[in-house]
Design an enzyme around this catalytic site. Structure first.
Site, PDB file in Angstrom:
ATOM      1  N   SER A   1      63.452 -34.248  96.647  1.00  0.00           N
ATOM      2  CA  SER A   1      62.143 -34.874  96.753  1.00  0.00           C
ATOM      3  C   SER A   1      61.042 -33.857  96.513  1.00  0.00           C
ATOM      4  O   SER A   1      61.288 -32.650  96.420  1.00  0.00           O
ATOM      5  CB  SER A   1      61.959 -35.497  98.133  1.00  0.00           C
ATOM      6  OG  SER A   1      61.520 -34.510  99.046  1.00  0.00           O
ATOM      7  N   LYS A   2      59.836 -34.385  96.452  1.00  0.00           N
ATOM      8  CA  LYS A   2      58.686 -33.530  96.188  1.00  0.00           C
ATOM      9  C   LYS A   2      58.563 -32.422  97.232  1.00  0.00           C
ATOM     10  O   LYS A   2      58.024 -31.353  96.967  1.00  0.00           O
ATOM     11  CB  LYS A   2      57.415 -34.385  96.146  1.00  0.00           C
ATOM     12  CG  LYS A   2      56.251 -33.586  95.696  1.00  0.00           C
ATOM     13  CD  LYS A   2      54.931 -34.221  95.831  1.00  0.00           C
ATOM     14  CE  LYS A   2      53.851 -33.160  95.779  1.00  0.00           C
ATOM     15  NZ  LYS A   2      53.786 -32.317  96.971  1.00  0.00           N
ATOM     16  N   ARG A   3      59.087 -32.695  98.430  1.00  0.00           N
ATOM     17  CA  ARG A   3      59.077 -31.679  99.484  1.00  0.00           C
ATOM     18  C   ARG A   3      59.698 -30.364  99.025  1.00  0.00           C
ATOM     19  O   ARG A   3      59.320 -29.297  99.479  1.00  0.00           O
ATOM     20  CB  ARG A   3      59.926 -32.162 100.657  1.00  0.00           C
ATOM     21  CG  ARG A   3      59.190 -33.005 101.615  1.00  0.00           C
ATOM     22  CD  ARG A   3      60.176 -33.596 102.625  1.00  0.00           C
ATOM     23  NE  ARG A   3      59.704 -34.893 103.065  1.00  0.00           N
ATOM     24  CZ  ARG A   3      58.728 -35.065 103.916  1.00  0.00           C
ATOM     25  NH1 ARG A   3      58.150 -34.037 104.453  1.00  0.00           N
ATOM     26  NH2 ARG A   3      58.309 -36.263 104.250  1.00  0.00           N
TER      27      ARG A   3
ATOM     28  N   LEU B   1      51.316 -31.099  99.756  1.00  0.00           N
ATOM     29  CA  LEU B   1      50.049 -30.960  99.040  1.00  0.00           C
ATOM     30  C   LEU B   1      50.027 -31.943  97.875  1.00  0.00           C
ATOM     31  O   LEU B   1      51.084 -32.306  97.351  1.00  0.00           O
ATOM     32  CB  LEU B   1      49.914 -29.533  98.498  1.00  0.00           C
ATOM     33  CG  LEU B   1      49.713 -28.430  99.536  1.00  0.00           C
ATOM     34  CD1 LEU B   1      49.756 -27.063  98.863  1.00  0.00           C
ATOM     35  CD2 LEU B   1      48.388 -28.609 100.265  1.00  0.00           C
TER      36      LEU B   1
END
Ligand code: GLU
Length: 553
Positions: free
Chosen positions: A260-262, A301
């Site tokens: 994921s973007k994490r 972010l």
């Protein structure tokens, strides 16, 4: 004998964010399954969550699918794909259709208006918790209301949802990948099928659309498996056909975590810790947001900030979405090939194949039940292999297309001949189409921003006999008056100069120039490097380098 219906599959993304590689793999399998059986593949945009959906995301999804070579027969019209008799293909444009089927359910007593407040539901949830039983709302409050009461509340405009009246009994799910599962009686609650904003929920819209769009096979991620129970009871209540289901394994990181973007935030946090940065680089985020993000690992972010930080810190972020892979210079045919192997294999040792092969051979019997681990090193090796197998012309064409899309400033600085010579120099060692641009950033760096690699300065400029600075000074003297600043003209003065200054060793002359012009000892052939930068930049960089040394030009 009745002919079996044509196979129809669909890919039904919710248009928020970008197309994740997992979604791309689902689309690819749906496409291959239908097309390999003479069927039809539909793209449907599930934009019933108005807050999270955007037109830009829908277009992004269509663009990414096109780039991967996955064409849809029916769906939103985009660059020659889509259209079709069963539209509209955006769920937000199908509200009257859902309304008709909701009314049918209500009339038959299979759905009802529910006016419970958040407080009432919380009280029930708490009560279940106190008893130690899972909370399953069965419409206790709503169904206790009389018809008159409901009519009065509706007339007064009280906020309401519509719930499905789930009947007692177990629900059996037949799945072509996972086998048969029985969901015990009582597990499924009276779930919401129309939200307070008047939009259907995912469960309702998906069931209506799969029926009306003639979908025969629903192939989707395993995370939807539990939803299938709800879809089945809805299909039965609406008198719809049951499609064949196949739930596909998730694609995960090698450590089993979700891709994921994490993961991007994680890489950035690490880079920041390594550099011991306590305040954000200028022009990224405000210090308070930065501090909160550093401290709380669950905060992410915005994507544009993530990208900017990565560029400034010189770190490569892990690719998660199709667009990330495209930007990083992966070839679409390689990505499709690699994604196909995440959850499926054709059998035997065969690993390299194209979409045509996939379409001919894809079947559900060979789809894995367990999560597929995304092996980035293997993907990179596939990409390197495909790039090195390209002809010179193909490489130039594809690198140029990549450059136009992602490095327009870079491309604008080069003539066609210069770009071709850069391609020739990089083709063999390029793992991605982006390598050529990444390893030649000196072309777009401002003269004053060029950072000289300290190791190269020490070895090439300060060392040697004569020392690199002296060689550079001599080269500058012959370059400054040169009128014909072209590869030929540069060669015409530098080759004879190498004879007299460094005993004919062009390399000894080229290395100090390289460090001054590019900051490192690696660059395209020196005449090309000088020609690409042009007279003004080249001389400015040489002067700056000499000035840093304290040697006067
Ligand atoms: N809109 C759902 C998603 O993006 C797809 C669900 C489905 O394929 O049924 O996850």
């Amino acid at each position: 004998m009745t002919a079996s219906p044509m196979v129809v599959t669909r890919f039904a993304p919710s248009p928020s964010g970008h197309l994740h590689v997992g979604g791309a793999r689902t689309a690819l399998f749906c496409w291959a399954y239908a097309k390999g059986r003479g069927g039809s593949f539909t793209l449907r945009i599930e934009d019933t969550d108005q807050k999270r959906s955007s037109d830009a995301a829908s277009i992004g999804f269509a663009k990414d699918l096109k780039w991967l070579g996955i064409d849809w027969d029916e769906g939103p019209e985009y660059e020659g794909s889509g259209g079709g008799p069963r539209g509209p293909y955006f769920q937000s444009e199908r509200l009257p259709i859902y309304r008709r089927h909701l009314d049918r359910l209500i009339a038959a007593g299979n759905a009802y208006y529910a006016f419970e407040t958040a407080e009432e539901l919380t009280a029930l949830r708490e009560a279940a918790k106190a008893k130690g039983v899972p909370f399953r709302y069965k419409g206790e409050i709503a169904r206790a209301r009389s018809v008159e009461e409901i009519a009065a509340l509706r007339a007064a405009g009280a906020p309401s949802v519509i719930r499905f009246h789930t009947r007692a009994g177990p629900i059996t799910i037949e799945d072509e990948v996972l086998g048969t599962a029985v969901i015990p009686d009582g597990e499924t609650d009276d779930f919401v099928i129309q939200k307070a904003d008047g939009f259907p929920t995912y469960h309702f819209a998906v069931v209506v659309d799969d029926e009306l769009m003639g979908v025969t096979h629903v192939l989707r991620a395993q995370e939807h498996f539990n939803n299938t129970a709800k879809h089945i009871v809805l299909q039965d209540a609406l008198g719809f056909r049951r499609p064949t289901y196949g739930h596909l394994p998730l694609i995960v990181n090698p450590d089993g975590s979700k891709m994921s973007k994490r993961d991007k935030d994680k890489v950035l946090r690490k880079a920041i810790a390594e550099r011991a940065l306590t305040s954000p680089p200028v022009g990224t985020v405000d210090p308070a947001t930065f501090a909160a993000w550093l401290k709380d690992k669950t905060i992410q972010l915005p994507p544009e900030v993530t990208t900017r930080l990565a560029t400034l810190l010189g770190v490569t972020l892990p690719e998660i979405n199709v667009d990330d892979f495209r930007r990083s210079g992966y070839l679409p045919e390689v990505l499709c090939n690699f994604l196909s192997l995440n959850g499926w294999s054709p059998g035997g040792d065969l690993e390299k194949f194209d979409n045509e092969f996939l379409r001919e051979h894809f079947d559900l019997a060979r789809v894995l039940k367990t999560p597929a681990k995304f092996d980035r090193a293997k993907l990179l090796a596939f990409n390197l292999h495909a790039i090195s197998a390209m002809t010179r012309e193909a490489f130039v064409t594809r690198a140029a297309a990549h450059g136009q899309a992602f490095h327009a400033g870079f491309m604008a600085k080069l003539t066609v001949a210069q770009f071709r010579s850069l391609c020739d120099a990089s083709h063999e060692r390029s793992k991605t189409l982006d390598d050529l641009f990444r390893s030649n950033t000196f072309i777009t760096t401002a003269d004053d921003d060029l950072v000289l690699d300290p190791k190269a300065v020490k070895k090439v400029l300060e060392g040697g006999s004569p020392c690199g600075y002296d060689i550079l000074r001599g080269a500058r003297a012959v370059l400054a008056p040169l009128a014909d600043w072209t590869v030929g003209g540069l060669e015409g003065v530098l080759k004879p100069h190498a004879e007299s200054a460094v005993g004919g060793s062009l390399g000894s002359l080229a290395q100090p120039l390289r460090v001054a012009l590019c900051g490192s000892t690696v660059s395209p052939p020196i005449f090309d490097t000088l020609a690409i930068l042009g007279r003004e930049s080249s001389l400015a960089r040489i002067d700056r380098c000499l000035a840093q040394s304290g040697v006067v030009a």
